[in-house]
Design a protein around this motif. Structure first.
Motif, PDB file in Angstrom:
ATOM      1  N   GLN A   1      49.389  21.779 115.499  1.00 12.62           N
ATOM      2  CA  GLN A   1      48.889  22.572 114.377  1.00 12.62           C
ATOM      3  C   GLN A   1      48.285  21.684 113.294  1.00 12.62           C
ATOM      4  O   GLN A   1      48.613  20.502 113.176  1.00 12.62           O
ATOM      5  N   THR A   2      47.408  22.278 112.542  1.00 12.09           N
ATOM      6  CA  THR A   2      46.769  21.588 111.423  1.00 12.09           C
ATOM      7  C   THR A   2      47.816  21.229 110.376  1.00 12.09           C
ATOM      8  O   THR A   2      48.671  22.046 110.027  1.00 12.09           O
TER       9      THR A   2
ATOM     10  N   SER B 112      47.514  17.974 126.139  1.00  8.88           N
ATOM     11  CA  SER B 112      48.339  17.546 125.017  1.00  8.88           C
ATOM     12  C   SER B 112      47.664  16.440 124.213  1.00  8.88           C
ATOM     13  O   SER B 112      47.677  16.456 122.974  1.00  8.88           O
ATOM     14  N   ASN B 113      47.062  15.490 124.909  1.00  9.12           N
ATOM     15  CA  ASN B 113      46.388  14.401 124.214  1.00  9.12           C
ATOM     16  C   ASN B 113      45.141  14.887 123.485  1.00  9.12           C
ATOM     17  O   ASN B 113      44.839  14.438 122.373  1.00  9.12           O
ATOM     18  N   VAL B 114      44.387  15.797 124.100  1.00 11.66           N
ATOM     19  CA  VAL B 114      43.219  16.364 123.433  1.00 11.66           C
ATOM     20  C   VAL B 114      43.640  17.090 122.156  1.00 11.66           C
ATOM     21  O   VAL B 114      43.046  16.908 121.085  1.00 11.66           O
ATOM     22  N   CYS B 115      44.677  17.903 122.264  1.00  8.93           N
ATOM     23  CA  CYS B 115      45.124  18.673 121.106  1.00  8.93           C
ATOM     24  C   CYS B 115      45.665  17.775 119.996  1.00  8.93           C
ATOM     25  O   CYS B 115      45.443  18.038 118.808  1.00  8.93           O
ATOM     26  N   ALA B 116      46.360  16.715 120.371  1.00  8.74           N
ATOM     27  CA  ALA B 116      46.840  15.772 119.355  1.00  8.74           C
ATOM     28  C   ALA B 116      45.664  15.150 118.612  1.00  8.74           C
ATOM     29  O   ALA B 116      45.697  14.988 117.387  1.00  8.74           O
ATOM     30  N   GLY B 117      44.612  14.825 119.347  1.00 11.61           N
ATOM     31  CA  GLY B 117      43.417  14.284 118.698  1.00 11.61           C
ATOM     32  C   GLY B 117      42.766  15.276 117.754  1.00 11.61           C
ATOM     33  O   GLY B 117      42.228  14.896 116.709  1.00 11.61           O
ATOM     34  N   LEU B 118      42.827  16.546 118.081  1.00 11.45           N
ATOM     35  CA  LEU B 118      42.213  17.579 117.247  1.00 11.45           C
ATOM     36  C   LEU B 118      42.871  17.685 115.883  1.00 11.45           C
ATOM     37  O   LEU B 118      42.201  18.024 114.890  1.00 11.45           O
ATOM     38  N   VAL B 119      44.171  17.416 115.802  1.00 10.99           N
ATOM     39  CA  VAL B 119      44.866  17.575 114.523  1.00 10.99           C
ATOM     40  C   VAL B 119      45.137  16.241 113.828  1.00 10.99           C
ATOM     41  O   VAL B 119      45.815  16.208 112.796  1.00 10.99           O
ATOM     42  N   GLY B 120      44.610  15.148 114.384  1.00 12.20           N
ATOM     43  CA  GLY B 120      44.708  13.890 113.653  1.00 12.20           C
ATOM     44  C   GLY B 120      45.221  12.691 114.417  1.00 12.20           C
ATOM     45  O   GLY B 120      45.165  11.574 113.914  1.00 12.20           O
ATOM     46  N   GLY B 121      45.749  12.879 115.630  1.00 14.08           N
ATOM     47  CA  GLY B 121      46.147  11.720 116.420  1.00 14.08           C
ATOM     48  C   GLY B 121      47.571  11.779 116.909  1.00 14.08           C
ATOM     49  O   GLY B 121      48.366  12.657 116.529  1.00 14.08           O
TER      50      GLY B 121
END
Length: 346
Positions: free
Chosen positions: A129-130, A261-270
């Motif tokens: 999440q953001t 999971s890695n893509v989504c982590a990158g989307l919210v900042g790393g």
């Protein structure tokens, strides 16, 4: 938005997270204290877990840690067996990632994988999440990713038929596919979510991923209050980086879960921001969501501890120590919000 309003808004989103209601935590010991297995891991793991231990001490959290070190390069599996035994004894663990070196011989099995399969930690859950104070391209992301954690491409079954020809077996079973699908839909209902998306590659792997998709459809039929759709994994990655807000709850086999999971982590900042949890019928293990060792930045005091601290909050929620989890979580969000305001005011 003021700092107070920002923290309040995110606190509502980051509510106590206990997995499914059926995930019963181990009872507290004498004096109301819990014993938790602590596996430092490699790279930045030990320093980040030291931050968590220090924070627990300052907050007087009623948790005692049993530290179990695992040597990722050892040929013997004694270390990981000791860790498994400790988790079976304590019921819960907080861990750093254990390195899996691809240069080791094929007989060497991933210690992380052995831990998950030995304890049957079949559900890997990541809430992406953001967060306040983190500048990202996309806003208002709120996705729960549920990854089957015990089979698929991580079965560690491969062999060389003849020189230059290698077969790697991807194992998909009806029992485990139904189990993870049921977990996803139950969790979606408990968290008030409206849609579950199954991620697959059944257009190519018609038997393996076809079975997984069919199991998801069967389970979906028992949840008429929750919308269900499915998406091919390559399209999923494109949709995630284009319009991630379209996703609510996602369920998928093991390898796709790693990628998404890695893509989504990158989307919210790393990777330093997102916590993860691994649940089984009897045990639970908490760690950072993307399982990075971060060896290149180890011992430099630059690794972001947010993901590890939030993972420790998930662990406290699992132990029903909600007041301590809420206190630490609010402090983290306040720090992130104040950091953003300081940047904006410079």
């Amino acid at each position: 938005m003021s700092t107070a309003r920002s923290v309040l808004s995110l606190s509502k989103t980051l509510q106590p997270w206990t997995g499914l209601k059926g995930n019963t935590p181990p009872p507290a010991k004498y004096g109301g204290r819990h014993t938790v297995t602590l596996i430092p891991g490699d790279g930045i793991g030990p320093e980040l877990l030291n931050h968590a231990r220090e924070l627990f001490r300052f907050c007087c959290v009623p948790v005692d840690f049993e530290v179990v070190n695992v040597d990722s390069s050892a040929t013997s599996e004694d270390d990981i067996n000791n860790a498994v035994t400790a988790i079976k004894r304590n019921g819960v663990a907080l861990k750093g990632n254990i390195e899996t070196n691809h240069t080791l011989p094929p007989s060497h099995k991933s210690r992380n994988n052995l831990l998950r399969t030995s304890l049957d930690l079949y559900a890997n859950v990541m809430h992406c999440q953001t967060l306040p104070g983190v500048q990202t391209r996309h806003k208002n992301i709120d996705i729960i990713i549920i990854r089957e954690n015990t089979e698929g491409e991580y079965s560690s079954l491969e062999h060389e038929n003849v020189p230059g020809v290698v077969e790697s077996l991807k194992i998909i079973t009806r029992v485990n596919s139904l189990r993870i699908a049921e977990y996803a839909f139950k969790l979606a209902r408990e968290k008030g979510r409206r849609r579950v998306t199954a991620v697959h590659k059944a257009n190519i792997m018609k038997l393996g991923d076809g079975l997984f998709l069919q199991c998801c459809k069967e389970v979906a039929a028992g949840y008429p209050d929750i919308a269900f759709d499915n998406m091919i994994v390559d399209n999923t990655t494109m949709q995630l980086v284009s319009k991630p807000q379209q996703f609510d709850v996602m369920v998928m086999p093991n390898l796709y879960g790693n990628v998404v999971s890695n893509v989504c982590a990158g989307l919210v900042g790393g990777p330093g921001l997102v916590p993860g949890a691994n649940y089984g019928k009897d045990y639970a293990v908490f760690e950072t969501a993307t399982r990075n060792t971060g060896k290149s930045i180890a011992n430099k005091n630059v690794a972001n501890p947010t993901a590890t601290l939030l993972a420790s909050c998930l662990m406290l929620d699992h132990l029903r120590l909600h007041e301590y989890a809420s206190m630490i979580r609010k402090a983290i969000l306040k720090t992130l919000s104040e950091t953003r305001e300081e940047v904006f005011n410079q």
